[in-house]
Each structure stands twice: as C-alpha cells, then as structure tokens.
Scaffold this motif. Structure first.
Motif, short mmCIF file in Angstrom:
data_model
loop_
_atom_site.label_atom_id
_atom_site.label_comp_id
_atom_site.label_asym_id
_atom_site.label_seq_id
_atom_site.Cartn_x
_atom_site.Cartn_y
_atom_site.Cartn_z
N GLU A 127 0.83 -1.21 0.00
CA GLU A 127 0.00 0.00 0.00
C GLU A 127 0.86 1.26 0.00
O GLU A 127 0.39 2.34 0.28
CB GLU A 127 -0.97 -0.02 1.20
N PRO A 137 -2.74 -2.31 -4.45
CA PRO A 137 -4.16 -2.39 -4.10
C PRO A 137 -5.07 -2.42 -5.32
O PRO A 137 -6.08 -3.13 -5.34
CB PRO A 137 -4.39 -1.12 -3.28
N THR A 166 2.30 -1.05 4.79
CA THR A 166 1.60 0.24 4.72
C THR A 166 2.57 1.40 4.49
O THR A 166 3.78 1.25 4.67
CB THR A 166 0.80 0.50 6.01
#
Ligand SMILES: Nc1ncnc2c1ncn2[C@@H]1O[C@H](COP(=O)(O)OP(=O)(O)OP(=O)(O)O)[C@@H](O)[C@H]1O
Ligand SMILES: [Mg+2]
Length: 203
Positions: free
Chosen positions: A39, A63, A81
């Motif tokens: 991400e 994603p 992340t």
C-alpha cells in the motif's frame, strides 16, 4: 478466511517493508499461500523490491491489482503500509487486519514513538488485542533488544518474543530484490532464522 497481518508505524524507516517482504517469504517457505499487498508506492516499497530482482517467491500486489477471489484463497495476507499514516488510516487498519504489527527500533526515541502509537491503538479494546510490537534492528551484540522488549512490556504493550537483529543481509536483500536467505553473506542464515522464528510466533 485468510489471516490479515498489517505492518505499520507512525515513524518512517523502522523496517515495515523489510519485515513485510521477509515475513511473507517465510510464510511461503512454510508452504502457506501468502500474498503481500503493497500500500506504499514509494521508493522503498515492496513492489519495487520485487522488481529489482529475479522475482520473489510470492505475489506482491498493488491495491488496484487485488482480485478479491484470489485473496480469499490465500492463507495469509501481509499488508505493507505507507510511512507516516494519518490517525484515521490507522483506525481503519484496526478493522481490516487480524493483527497489526508495529516494528520498533531499540533507541529511547523510537521506543517513545512506539509507545505513543500503541497508546492510540489501545483506546479501542478490540484493536488493542490485535496489536503487537516487534523489536527490529536489534544490535546482535549486547542486550539492548531484551531491554527494549522489557521496557515496552512494562508500559503494557504486547511485544513479540522474537527480536529481529540488525544485519547487513537485509539491506543487501532489498538492493538485490531478493530475500535475505538468498544473499551471499556470512550472517544471512541468522537473519533468515530471525524471520522464520517471528513467522512461527505470529501464525
Ligand atoms: N533488521 C534489519 N537489519 C538491518 N537493516 C534493516 C533491518 N530492517 C530494516 N533495515 C534497513 O532499514 C532501512 C529502512 O527499512 P524499511 O525500508 O524496511 O523501513 P520502512 O519502515 O518500510 O520505511 P518507510 O517508512 O520509508 O516505508 C532500509 O535500509 C532497510 O534495509
Ligand atoms: Mg516501507
């Protein structure tokens, strides 16, 4: 349903991408169907890591390329992340992930930042149960890692037993686009062993 492990931190450069890539690799080596979702599209990201080498032994997806059906077939999904997430994004992670893994260095400043983030996660009892710190970049000599783990536990934080030590093999692995087990380095096996031990502690 697959287990979803999100790796996050408020501080940048703590080892999210390094741990995400390697943990997914360890799950895959253990015969689990493991997928990494990246991400974070920036320079240090997992997609670019995979692109630098001969390919990683698991799928690294952005994603927008995630196919829900494919994901449902996975045993474990690791999410790397972005750095410096907003609190709103962190809150959302608590709902998406079965486990939130927060890497932390051993220095006092890093431990302070980690404790602050954990206090935020602890505001929601559900999220609290799902959040764990892993002490990363532990000096292989001395007891700084054990000390950091103890300090965090004393402040009420759940911490993985496994300490991930600091090895050049991780840095080299990122440069070559491989896992540290495939790097020619006399400490590569130790680096890989830390990851496999951590993977067993998590799943
Ligand atoms: N256990 C380790 N031993 C040695 N070096 C490490 C270790 N973990 C991470 N590093 C190195 O630290 C640097 C930062 O790691 P990484 O890119 O994984 O952090 P990050 O949290 O994903 O950063 P960002 O917030 O920018 O996404 C990299 O150069 C990486 O190779
Ligand atoms: Mg990263």
């Amino acid at each position: 349903m697959p287990q979803v492990i999100a790796v996050t931190s408020e501080k940048g450069g703590v080892g999210k991408s390094t741990l995400s890539v390697h943990l997914t690799g360890a799950f895959a080596e253990r015969g689990l169907s493991a997928v990494l979702i990246d991400e974070d599209g920036r320079v240090g990201s997992a997609v670019r890591w995979a692109g630098r080498g001969p390919g990683l032994p698991f799928a690294v997806l952005e994603p927008e390329n995630v196919k829900p059906k494919k994901l449902r077939e996975a045993d474990v999904i690791v999410i790397d992340t972005e750095g410096r997430p907003k609190r709103r994004e962190l809150r959302a992670l608590g709902e998406r992930a079965d486990l939130i893994l927060v890497p932390s260095g051993v220095s006092m400043l890093e431990l302070d930042a980690t404790t602050e983030l954990m206090n935020f996660f602890h505001e929601d009892p559900q999220t609290r149960r799902r959040t764990r710190v892993v002490v990363n970049r532990v000096p292989p000599i001395g007891r700084a890692g054990e000390g950091a783990r103890e300090d965090l536990r004393e402040s009420g934080v759940t911490v993985c037993n496994t300490l991930v030590r600091s090895y050049a093999a991780y840095v080299r692995a990122a440069e070559l686009g491989v896992l540290c087990r495939d790097v020619l380095d006399h400490r590569a096996a130790q680096a890989w062993a830390d990851i496999v031990t951590l993977s067993r502690e998590l799943l």
